[in-house]
Motif scaffolding. Structure first.
Motif, PDB file in Angstrom:
ATOM      1  N   PHE A 114      -6.275   3.861  -0.504  1.00  0.00           N
ATOM      2  CA  PHE A 114      -6.510   2.416  -0.471  1.00  0.00           C
ATOM      3  C   PHE A 114      -7.607   2.050   0.531  1.00  0.00           C
ATOM      4  CE2 PHE A 114      -5.830  -1.970   0.791  1.00  0.00           C
ATOM      5  CZ  PHE A 114      -5.724  -2.595  -0.435  1.00  0.00           C
ATOM      6  N   TYR A 115      -7.452   2.499   1.769  1.00  0.00           N
ATOM      7  CA  TYR A 115      -8.415   2.116   2.804  1.00  0.00           C
ATOM      8  C   TYR A 115      -9.665   2.991   2.782  1.00  0.00           C
ATOM      9  CZ  TYR A 115      -4.560  -0.704   4.478  1.00  0.00           C
ATOM     10  OH  TYR A 115      -3.537  -1.618   4.550  1.00  0.00           O
ATOM     11  N   VAL A 155       0.858  -1.185   0.000  1.00  0.00           N
ATOM     12  CA  VAL A 155       0.000   0.000   0.000  1.00  0.00           C
ATOM     13  C   VAL A 155       0.894   1.234   0.000  1.00  0.00           C
ATOM     14  CG1 VAL A 155      -1.776   1.267   1.265  1.00  0.00           C
ATOM     15  CG2 VAL A 155      -1.874  -1.235   1.156  1.00  0.00           C
ATOM     16  N   TYR A 167      -8.682   2.963  -8.272  1.00  0.00           N
ATOM     17  CA  TYR A 167      -8.348   3.351  -6.894  1.00  0.00           C
ATOM     18  C   TYR A 167      -7.208   2.473  -6.366  1.00  0.00           C
ATOM     19  CZ  TYR A 167     -12.545   6.189  -6.875  1.00  0.00           C
ATOM     20  OH  TYR A 167     -13.497   7.133  -7.166  1.00  0.00           O
ATOM     21  N   ARG A 168      -7.217   1.182  -6.713  1.00  0.00           N
ATOM     22  CA  ARG A 168      -6.127   0.295  -6.297  1.00  0.00           C
ATOM     23  C   ARG A 168      -4.854   0.638  -7.052  1.00  0.00           C
ATOM     24  NH1 ARG A 168      -4.229  -4.273  -8.381  1.00  0.00           N
ATOM     25  NH2 ARG A 168      -6.109  -4.837  -9.514  1.00  0.00           N
ATOM     26  N   THR A 175       0.907  -3.808  -6.820  1.00  0.00           N
ATOM     27  CA  THR A 175       0.243  -5.102  -6.673  1.00  0.00           C
ATOM     28  C   THR A 175       0.735  -6.125  -7.678  1.00  0.00           C
ATOM     29  OG1 THR A 175      -1.764  -3.874  -6.076  1.00  0.00           O
ATOM     30  CG2 THR A 175      -2.027  -6.205  -6.536  1.00  0.00           C
ATOM     31  N   TYR A 227     -10.672   2.877  -2.056  1.00  0.00           N
ATOM     32  CA  TYR A 227     -10.728   1.585  -2.749  1.00  0.00           C
ATOM     33  C   TYR A 227     -11.501   0.548  -1.938  1.00  0.00           C
ATOM     34  CZ  TYR A 227      -9.345  -2.866  -4.754  1.00  0.00           C
ATOM     35  OH  TYR A 227      -9.368  -4.129  -5.288  1.00  0.00           O
ATOM     36  N   SER A 287      -3.142   3.476  -5.451  1.00  0.00           N
ATOM     37  CA  SER A 287      -2.832   3.423  -4.023  1.00  0.00           C
ATOM     38  C   SER A 287      -2.012   2.216  -3.588  1.00  0.00           C
ATOM     39  CB  SER A 287      -4.134   3.456  -3.219  1.00  0.00           C
ATOM     40  OG  SER A 287      -4.915   2.311  -3.486  1.00  0.00           O
ATOM     41  N   ALA A 288      -1.668   1.325  -4.511  1.00  0.00           N
ATOM     42  CA  ALA A 288      -0.911   0.142  -4.109  1.00  0.00           C
ATOM     43  C   ALA A 288      -0.124  -0.411  -5.302  1.00  0.00           C
ATOM     44  CB  ALA A 288      -1.846  -0.939  -3.570  1.00  0.00           C
TER      45      ALA A 288
END
Length: 102
Positions: free
Chosen positions: A20-21, A14, A84-85, A91, A24, A88-89
């Motif tokens: 993220f929190y 993240v 959004y992911r 992955t 997302y 923010s991350a």
């Protein structure tokens, strides 16, 4: 058609917790529920037993079949929130077929 479950497995770092929190996860949770997905693993600090990897967070989401997992990922519902992911991350995301003895 597969007899086993379908899974989406993610290894995440993240990079923007607020997005993220706060955005997302808030937006993806009802989408996952709509598609009948359940969290088998969500978060934690995985302990790497072999190999030279640093993995900060893992998520394993279960679907009724591999086909359903694939449909979810490419659905308009999920594609509407995936950015959004992305924002923010970092992955690594995998699609996995479950095993069924029958």
């Amino acid at each position: 058609m597969s007899n086993g479950k379908g899974y989406i497995y993610a290894e995440l770092k993240v990079t923007n917790p607020e997005v993220f929190y706060g955005e997302y996860m808030e937006k993806v949770t009802p989408v996952l529920q709509k598609w009948g997905a359940t969290f088998a693993i969500a978060g934690g600090e995985p302990r790497v037993l072999e190999g030279d990897r640093v993995v900060e967070r893992v998520v394993l989401v279960e679907f009724e079949s591999p086909e359903k997992a694939n449909e979810f990922y490419y659905s308009e519902d999920y594609q509407a929130v995936i950015d959004y992911r992305f924002r923010s991350a970092d992955t690594h995301l995998y699609m996995l077929n479950g095993y069924s003895a029958s």
